[in-house]
Write an enzyme that holds these catalytic residues in place. Structure first.
Site, PDB file in Angstrom:
ATOM      1  N   ASP A  87      -7.341 -19.479   2.367  1.00 21.85           N
ATOM      2  CA  ASP A  87      -7.545 -20.905   2.159  1.00 21.85           C
ATOM      3  C   ASP A  87      -7.491 -21.592   3.518  1.00 21.85           C
ATOM      4  OD1 ASP A  87      -4.192 -21.314   0.804  1.00 21.85           O
ATOM      5  OD2 ASP A  87      -4.873 -21.165   2.874  1.00 21.85           O
ATOM      6  N   ASP A 106       2.115 -21.068  -0.547  1.00 25.76           N
ATOM      7  CA  ASP A 106       2.088 -22.261  -1.390  1.00 25.76           C
ATOM      8  C   ASP A 106       1.230 -22.013  -2.619  1.00 25.76           C
ATOM      9  OD1 ASP A 106      -0.522 -22.487  -0.570  1.00 25.76           O
ATOM     10  OD2 ASP A 106      -0.285 -24.402   0.439  1.00 25.76           O
ATOM     11  N   GLY A 113       5.835   6.751  -3.872  1.00 25.54           N
ATOM     12  CA  GLY A 113       6.111   5.316  -3.906  1.00 25.54           C
ATOM     13  C   GLY A 113       6.519   4.772  -2.556  1.00 25.54           C
ATOM     14  N   THR A 147      -5.295 -23.818   4.693  1.00 32.02           N
ATOM     15  CA  THR A 147      -3.991 -24.206   5.210  1.00 32.02           C
ATOM     16  C   THR A 147      -3.559 -23.227   6.287  1.00 32.02           C
ATOM     17  OG1 THR A 147      -2.762 -22.856   3.635  1.00 32.02           O
ATOM     18  CG2 THR A 147      -3.374 -25.071   2.933  1.00 32.02           C
ATOM     19  N   HIS A 199      -1.530 -13.376  -0.841  1.00 32.83           N
ATOM     20  CA  HIS A 199      -2.895 -13.703  -0.413  1.00 32.83           C
ATOM     21  C   HIS A 199      -3.009 -15.123   0.126  1.00 32.83           C
ATOM     22  CE1 HIS A 199      -5.175 -10.328  -2.791  1.00 32.83           C
ATOM     23  NE2 HIS A 199      -4.288  -9.870  -1.910  1.00 32.83           N
ATOM     24  N   HIS A 214       0.823  -1.208   0.000  1.00 32.42           N
ATOM     25  CA  HIS A 214       0.000   0.000   0.000  1.00 32.42           C
ATOM     26  C   HIS A 214       0.860   1.262   0.000  1.00 32.42           C
ATOM     27  CE1 HIS A 214      -4.238  -1.496   0.986  1.00 32.42           C
ATOM     28  NE2 HIS A 214      -3.523  -2.566   0.685  1.00 32.42           N
ATOM     29  N   ASP A 215       2.010   1.210   0.655  1.00 32.56           N
ATOM     30  CA  ASP A 215       2.900   2.366   0.636  1.00 32.56           C
ATOM     31  C   ASP A 215       3.572   2.506  -0.723  1.00 32.56           C
ATOM     32  OD1 ASP A 215       4.233   4.567   2.150  1.00 32.56           O
ATOM     33  OD2 ASP A 215       6.034   3.413   1.702  1.00 32.56           O
TER      34      ASP A 215
END
Length: 313
Positions: free
Chosen positions: A209, A216, A82, A211, A191, A69-70
């Site tokens: 997920d 992975d 940036g 896990t 993610h 986000h930065d």
């Protein structure tokens, strides 16, 4: 006449010894090639003990999110510095942007650490992210460049892609910042260790997920090949699509990117190869950390970044 093997070996030995002697010893006997990097060992110890607790937990996830986000707050046309730490320096402005919801705690924590050790906010954000990735099983080691100057202005609103944006909007935004579609998909490996908190605030944070927090290929495989038919919480939230599992949360942008012809090939490749996914993620993270920065003014402190923990498959 070709030099003999014996005449070459002493030169190699001298070069190796000289390189070894040129390293600087820092706290706890640890060494670096550049003495200016020693402070980052102290920051590392502080982060691991008092923030991350050497785990791939909520603070580590938030640190990784903060780094993107930065850094993505950069546009040659719209402004923004940036990867310059503006999200901390100008937090009273940037934390009011909808896309930055939920970053308040990690911003406060990293500000405290940066002020304590006298490092810039931009460096603090990117260093914490590299450490957080190494704490997550399966995550790669990422290079770290230090020496970013402090931000001089807040990034404008609207530069962080949203989960409800179209693929065209997202790709145009990251291209404006200097990232390719492949870079974007590689960065979305994060993610696989992420949690949602604000798209559907009616349910507690749940992994994308089932896990543990592990880098992975399952995230890429499931999003591409397992279509959803259930809502893990309330239905029809903006930026969410149905999931194949009752406890999995799926972002609309992930589902669209997995099947868009401009990005699906990258998505498919990462679903098949952990090494390709991890190496691509490390490359994209290093590139992202330089958005808006002049790399000639930075120096390499990658030798401070610890080796990542093992992976679980």
């Amino acid at each position: 006449m070709k030099p003999s093997t014996l005449s070459v070996l002493p030169l190699v030995y001298v070069t190796t010894v000289a390189a070894s002697l040129s390293r600087t010893t820092c706290s706890k006997g640890r060494t670096v090639a550049n003495a200016a990097c020693c402070v980052w060992f102290n920051v590392l110890d502080d982060i691991q003990t008092n923030l991350f607790e050497r785990q791939c937990g909520d603070d580590a996830h938030d640190a990784l999110r903060l780094s993107f986000h930065d850094a993505i707050g950069y546009s040659p046309h719209l402004g923004g510095g940036g990867a310059d730490g503006s999200l901390i320096q100008f937090s009273t402005t940037e934390l009011n942007y909808d896309a930055n919801a939920g970053l308040e705690d990690i911003v406060d924590s990293e500000r405290t650490l940066a002020d304590k050790w006298g490092v810039s906010y931009g460096d603090m954000i990117q260093f914490a992210a590299t450490v957080s990735v190494g704490n997550c099983p399966g995550g790669p080691k990422i290079s770290f460049m230090a020496g970013r100057p402090n931000a001089t202005q807040a990034a404008p609103d609207g530069l962080v892609p949203e989960a409800f944006d179209s693929v065209s909007t997202i790709l145009a935004r990251v291209a404006d910042a200097g990232l390719t579609p492949g870079d974007l998909v590689a960065l979305l490996a994060s993610h696989s260790v992420g949690f949602q908190e604000h798209v559907d605030p009616t349910i507690p944070p749940t992994p994308f997920d089932l896990t543990p927090s592990v880098f992975d290929t399952k995230f890429f495989y499931d999003t591409m090949f397992r279509l959803g038919d259930v809502w893990p919480g309330s239905a029809n939230n903006k930026g969410e699509v149905k999931s194949p599992f009752p406890r999995e949360f799926r972002l609309q942008s992930d589902a669209l990117l997995a099947h868009d012809p401009r990005t699906t090939a990258y998505w498919f490749e990462f679903s098949l190869s952990h090494s390709l996914m991890a190496n691509s993620f490390a490359t994209a993270m290093a590139k992202m950390a330089l958005l808006g920065q002049n790399s000639k003014n930075l120096y390499d402190c990658s030798d401070v970044v610890p080796n990542p923990v093992g992976h679980i498959f």
